[in-house]
Design a protein around this motif. Sequence first.
Motif, PDB file in Angstrom:
ATOM      1  N   ALA A 175       5.676   8.763  -1.256  1.00 39.95           N
ATOM      2  CA  ALA A 175       5.181   8.051  -2.431  1.00 39.95           C
ATOM      3  C   ALA A 175       4.573   6.701  -2.088  1.00 39.95           C
ATOM      4  O   ALA A 175       3.624   6.251  -2.740  1.00 39.95           O
ATOM      5  N   TYR A 176       5.108   6.039  -1.070  1.00 46.89           N
ATOM      6  CA  TYR A 176       4.569   4.736  -0.667  1.00 46.89           C
ATOM      7  C   TYR A 176       3.801   4.861   0.648  1.00 46.89           C
ATOM      8  O   TYR A 176       3.961   4.079   1.573  1.00 46.89           O
ATOM      9  N   ASP A 197      -5.931   4.325  -9.703  1.00 46.91           N
ATOM     10  CA  ASP A 197      -5.325   4.516  -8.384  1.00 46.91           C
ATOM     11  C   ASP A 197      -4.815   3.209  -7.793  1.00 46.91           C
ATOM     12  O   ASP A 197      -3.968   3.225  -6.891  1.00 46.91           O
ATOM     13  N   LEU A 201       2.969   2.327  -8.857  1.00 48.24           N
ATOM     14  CA  LEU A 201       3.562   3.594  -9.258  1.00 48.24           C
ATOM     15  C   LEU A 201       4.537   3.369 -10.415  1.00 48.24           C
ATOM     16  O   LEU A 201       5.465   2.561 -10.301  1.00 48.24           O
ATOM     17  N   ARG A 272      12.523  -1.108  -5.679  1.00 49.86           N
ATOM     18  CA  ARG A 272      11.349  -0.255  -5.452  1.00 49.86           C
ATOM     19  C   ARG A 272      11.054  -0.188  -3.963  1.00 49.86           C
ATOM     20  O   ARG A 272      10.653  -1.151  -3.337  1.00 49.86           O
ATOM     21  N   SER A 274      10.344   2.879  -0.517  1.00 43.20           N
ATOM     22  CA  SER A 274      10.165   4.279  -0.131  1.00 43.20           C
ATOM     23  C   SER A 274      11.341   4.809   0.677  1.00 43.20           C
ATOM     24  O   SER A 274      11.412   5.984   0.989  1.00 43.20           O
ATOM     25  N   GLU A 321       9.411   7.756  -9.012  1.00 43.08           N
ATOM     26  CA  GLU A 321       8.066   7.464  -9.513  1.00 43.08           C
ATOM     27  C   GLU A 321       7.388   8.763  -9.958  1.00 43.08           C
ATOM     28  O   GLU A 321       7.714   9.840  -9.464  1.00 43.08           O
ATOM     29  N   GLU A 322       6.435   8.621 -10.860  1.00 38.98           N
ATOM     30  CA  GLU A 322       5.715   9.795 -11.354  1.00 38.98           C
ATOM     31  C   GLU A 322       4.233   9.440 -11.518  1.00 38.98           C
ATOM     32  O   GLU A 322       3.888   8.556 -12.279  1.00 38.98           O
ATOM     33  N   LYS A 323       3.389  10.155 -10.754  1.00 44.57           N
ATOM     34  CA  LYS A 323       1.962   9.879 -10.872  1.00 44.57           C
ATOM     35  C   LYS A 323       1.165  10.924 -10.109  1.00 44.57           C
ATOM     36  O   LYS A 323       1.592  11.391  -9.049  1.00 44.57           O
ATOM     37  N   PHE A 325      -2.448  10.955  -8.412  1.00 43.07           N
ATOM     38  CA  PHE A 325      -3.570  10.099  -8.046  1.00 43.07           C
ATOM     39  C   PHE A 325      -4.881  10.856  -8.184  1.00 43.07           C
ATOM     40  O   PHE A 325      -4.931  12.082  -8.009  1.00 43.07           O
ATOM     41  N   ASP A 338       3.788  14.035  -1.776  1.00 42.98           N
ATOM     42  CA  ASP A 338       4.054  12.847  -2.585  1.00 42.98           C
ATOM     43  C   ASP A 338       3.024  11.749  -2.384  1.00 42.98           C
ATOM     44  O   ASP A 338       2.913  10.842  -3.212  1.00 42.98           O
ATOM     45  N   LYS A 342       3.245  12.486  -7.197  1.00 41.04           N
ATOM     46  CA  LYS A 342       4.695  12.270  -7.169  1.00 41.04           C
ATOM     47  C   LYS A 342       5.280  12.768  -8.479  1.00 41.04           C
ATOM     48  O   LYS A 342       4.936  12.280  -9.550  1.00 41.04           O
TER      49      LYS A 342
END
Length: 486
Positions: A175-176, A197, A201, A272, A274, A321-323, A325, A338, A342
Amino acid sequence: MEINPAVTFKHDRSVMYAKRPKVLIVGAGLAGLTLGMLLDKAGIPFEIYERAPKVKPLGSAMYFSGTIAPMFRQCGIYDEFVNIAKTVSGMTICNEQREVEYVLPLEGHQELFGAGGYIVARPKLYDLLYSQVPPEHLHMGKKVLSMDQGGNGVILRFSDGSEAEGDILVGADGAYSAVRQGLYDKLKKEKRLPTGDGLPLPFTTVYLVGQTRPLTAEEFPDVDLPSCQFRTTIGTDKPYSWKTFTTKQKTVCWIAMQFLDDESSKENDAFRNSEWGPEAAQAMCEQVRDFPVISGSTKGVTIGDLIDWSPKDMISKVMLEEKVFETWFDCRTVLIGDACHKFNPSGGVGATNAINDAIVLANFINGLPFHPIASEIEDAFKAYKKERIEWVKKAFSSSAMFRTQAGPSLAAKTVRFVAKHVAAWAMRKVEMRVLSNRPSVAFLPMQEDKGSVKPVFQPSLLAKAPVEEKTDSSEEAVVEGATQAV
């Protein structure tokens, strides 16, 4: 190696030896290992770079349906997967009084989709995939500091002072993602990065996850049942829900999920990160100790018991996180798993989609010509995203719905009411739409799919490996005659 975007080699493939593109994969998670395993089978050179110095046995349990079965069978590891997994027939929704509210059925998959549904402990699946990648291609303790790409290749620079060169860079680093960050920084400077983008996140939940040591039937009777007991308990008047899964190894994987409001979001924002790890987990362990768990006994097992039965290095806290891109690639760099989408794990679709990304991307990389130029590589990346994006969006919506279902809000209560009373045929229709996506590997022998619901068309199966042109027989005769004369 200097990367100059303005410089490209003039390709005359008729005078070049057959060369497959070298792939640099950043991240040795499930997506990176799957891609490495597939590239190895395709004979495509690759290296995997992981910033962690060693593998950590973190994570809870994961659900897998028939969507990964074709690839696992093609790779010859499906039986090994089944041996470490436990069949699951449904997800049981419970209340704090240890009463069953309703069951979401997950049955009939073998007949419909050619493979059943399974729950597997994440560390066990990780070990299986890890064993499929030749160790000389895995490089641990490699933290990426910078990356460059251009017409003549890609280059990575690591914190230990070393460098790596290749033709394709794959960000499979979570995610990161450092690869995504480096790519987006470049696109932002060039004013080519979509606004969305560049935003942080978003997250709405925090997970505490763990796995117990193997338990006895006296401690937790349900570990002896042949199928996985997959239960979600909804908290009463509290912003928590929690899940338990019994595994093939007689352990219990468990998750405590906290739903955040404005105030708790601020408290957790400092976390926050990763990294998964036990250091940040202790305070949350104390908050959830008294939560009741159904175990098959009358002893009143709680999350606290599961915590006490879990090795400390198997407990971790992680932001959810939820996204999805918009930007998945540029030039010679591409993102998978991810790093580009994510999901909240409540829907059990994160690992599946990461693996499916790897399958589709491997197919298109394998279909590249010898000595591919940047534009040919980018065209392959476009095809990869086009094949995957709609499935990813469906999975994102599904995971968001399952996350909402487990929450304390009025919307959550509505979702649970609908799920409890919806007709079985309607649920089956949703399953058929999602599980018709069962991707295969284009360059491995196809396996018969015995499911009555056939897989949907998969464009990447049309991507074929290049064939080295043979020297004309008359030319060979001239060369052979000249050699003999000498």
